[in-house]
Design a protein around this motif. Structure first.
Motif, short mmCIF file in Angstrom:
data_model
loop_
_atom_site.label_atom_id
_atom_site.label_comp_id
_atom_site.label_asym_id
_atom_site.label_seq_id
_atom_site.Cartn_x
_atom_site.Cartn_y
_atom_site.Cartn_z
N THR A 90 0.83 -1.21 0.00
CA THR A 90 0.00 0.00 0.00
C THR A 90 0.86 1.25 0.00
O THR A 90 1.73 1.42 0.87
N ALA A 91 0.64 2.11 -0.99
CA ALA A 91 1.46 3.31 -1.15
C ALA A 91 0.89 4.14 -2.30
O ALA A 91 0.06 3.65 -3.08
N VAL A 92 1.39 5.35 -2.40
CA VAL A 92 1.20 6.13 -3.62
C VAL A 92 2.40 5.82 -4.51
O VAL A 92 3.55 5.92 -4.06
N TYR A 93 2.12 5.45 -5.74
CA TYR A 93 3.18 5.10 -6.68
C TYR A 93 3.38 6.22 -7.70
O TYR A 93 2.41 6.72 -8.27
N TYR A 94 4.64 6.58 -7.89
CA TYR A 94 5.00 7.68 -8.76
C TYR A 94 5.91 7.20 -9.88
O TYR A 94 6.86 6.44 -9.64
N CYS A 95 5.64 7.68 -11.05
CA CYS A 95 6.52 7.46 -12.20
C CYS A 95 7.60 8.54 -12.20
O CYS A 95 7.34 9.69 -11.83
N ASN A 96 8.79 8.17 -12.62
CA ASN A 96 9.92 9.10 -12.59
C ASN A 96 10.82 8.93 -13.80
O ASN A 96 11.10 7.82 -14.23
N VAL A 97 11.28 10.08 -14.34
CA VAL A 97 12.35 10.07 -15.34
C VAL A 97 13.31 11.20 -15.02
O VAL A 97 12.95 12.18 -14.36
N PHE A 98 14.54 11.05 -15.48
CA PHE A 98 15.56 12.09 -15.35
C PHE A 98 15.88 12.54 -16.76
O PHE A 98 16.29 11.74 -17.61
#
Length: 115
Positions: A90-98
């Motif tokens: 259980t969590a908030v899931y975030y997409c990430n790019v650099f």
């Protein structure tokens, strides 16, 4: 600038599955890596999985064998396939790019695993 739009979160029972999607506003070939982070209540945001432009993957130990990260280059989208979900996922899931010396994040999508 890069916009990332996540979708696919929700409420699921333990043992269930979800697929998270992250659509990028630029071609994914611009990014050396695309990643998913998770932030559980009261905890720091942590790397969950990452995929390189060449297709190499990394997973945090707690999700190995249960989660799979993949990318669809034609759709500029990265996915997180989540199986055998546990309450501790259980969590908030975030997409990430650099990109161009900056970190970009999506708005986050909530995953709740509960009976």
């Amino acid at each position: 600038q890069v916009q990332l739009v996540e979708s696919g979160g929700g409420l699921v029972q333990p043992g269930g599955s979800l697929r998270l999607s992250c659509a990028a506003s630029r071609s994914v070939f611009n990014f050396n890596h695309m990643a998913w982070f998770g932030q559980a209540p009261g905890k720091q945001r942590e790397l969950v999985a990452r995929i390189s432009s060449g297709g190499s993957t990394y997973y945090v130990d707690s999700v190995k064998g249960r989660f799979t990260i993949s990318r669809d280059n034609a759709k500029n989208t990265v996915y997180l396939h989540m199986n055998s979900l546990k309450p501790e996922d259980t969590a908030v899931y975030y997409c990430n790019v650099f990109y161009m010396q900056s970190d970009y994040w999506g708005q986050g999508t909530q995953v709740t695993v509960s009976s």
